[in-house]
Scaffold this active site. Sequence first.
Site, PDB file in Angstrom:
ATOM      1  N   HIS A  95     -21.130 -13.265   4.986  1.00 26.13           N
ATOM      2  CA  HIS A  95     -22.160 -13.060   6.006  1.00 26.13           C
ATOM      3  C   HIS A  95     -22.190 -11.601   6.451  1.00 26.13           C
ATOM      4  O   HIS A  95     -21.150 -10.970   6.625  1.00 26.13           O
ATOM      5  CB  HIS A  95     -21.867 -13.901   7.251  1.00 26.13           C
ATOM      6  CG  HIS A  95     -22.093 -15.359   7.096  1.00 26.13           C
ATOM      7  ND1 HIS A  95     -21.202 -16.193   6.473  1.00 26.13           N
ATOM      8  CD2 HIS A  95     -23.124 -16.155   7.512  1.00 26.13           C
ATOM      9  CE1 HIS A  95     -21.654 -17.429   6.506  1.00 26.13           C
ATOM     10  NE2 HIS A  95     -22.824 -17.433   7.133  1.00 26.13           N
ATOM     11  N   ASN A 126     -13.350 -10.098   2.993  1.00 25.69           N
ATOM     12  CA  ASN A 126     -14.070 -11.006   3.878  1.00 25.69           C
ATOM     13  C   ASN A 126     -13.142 -11.769   4.807  1.00 25.69           C
ATOM     14  O   ASN A 126     -13.457 -11.971   5.983  1.00 25.69           O
ATOM     15  CB  ASN A 126     -14.892 -11.991   3.038  1.00 25.69           C
ATOM     16  CG  ASN A 126     -15.818 -12.856   3.872  1.00 25.69           C
ATOM     17  OD1 ASN A 126     -16.414 -12.399   4.831  1.00 25.69           O
ATOM     18  ND2 ASN A 126     -15.936 -14.120   3.484  1.00 25.69           N
TER      19      ASN A 126
END
Length: 219
Positions: A95, A126
């Site tokens: 994201h 991430n």
Amino acid sequence: PVHANIGIAYQMQLGNPSNAITDTNNHDHYLIQRTVEAIDYSDNLREPNWASWDLTASDVGSSGRGDFLTDTNLPPNFYWVKTADYTHSGFDRGHMCPSADRTDNVTNNDLVFRMSNIVPQAPDNNQGPWENLETYCRTLAQAGNELLITCGPNGFTGARINTNGPVLIPSYTWKIAVVVTNGTDMAVDRITTLTRVIAVNVPNIAGIRSIPWTNYLVS
């Protein structure tokens, strides 16, 4: 007052750094403006060049996480990235505007699960320094601040997920967070010479999961 700043007017307060436009023939810098974030989307990279959003304490709630969705609102002459395009690639569906920044309700959380908000991130990036910085930003919001955040990928070499897949792999992911004390007017109007700015450029590689995000601070 602490309140959720959800609405198109709040999500691009620091401007449009790439002059992205809502022209379906612009495959490099297509502007998407949603209530939860603004995005400069590249159909050629098949991911955002940048995403920007406003974060307050009330944006963080208990809606839970949604499911990744193909963004069928992209122009029909664009490639619509599917969640399956990432399968077996070795990269996370990373994201830009994170799920946890939009958990005030299910509708807002679902919007950040559209694949137009996603870049290929190495799991150690991430789930390591990148996630830790996201958490730190929410901590700052809970402490009485409003954050104007912009982030994106950079450093493309031509490598693609799954070798010949549709999405290009960035060498870095960068983030800028402008930390403004809560107030009643627009956050951009509260920026002063004393306002804290956090800027990082994180290598999108394996082996950095335990490295603090502060190691990647830039001037």
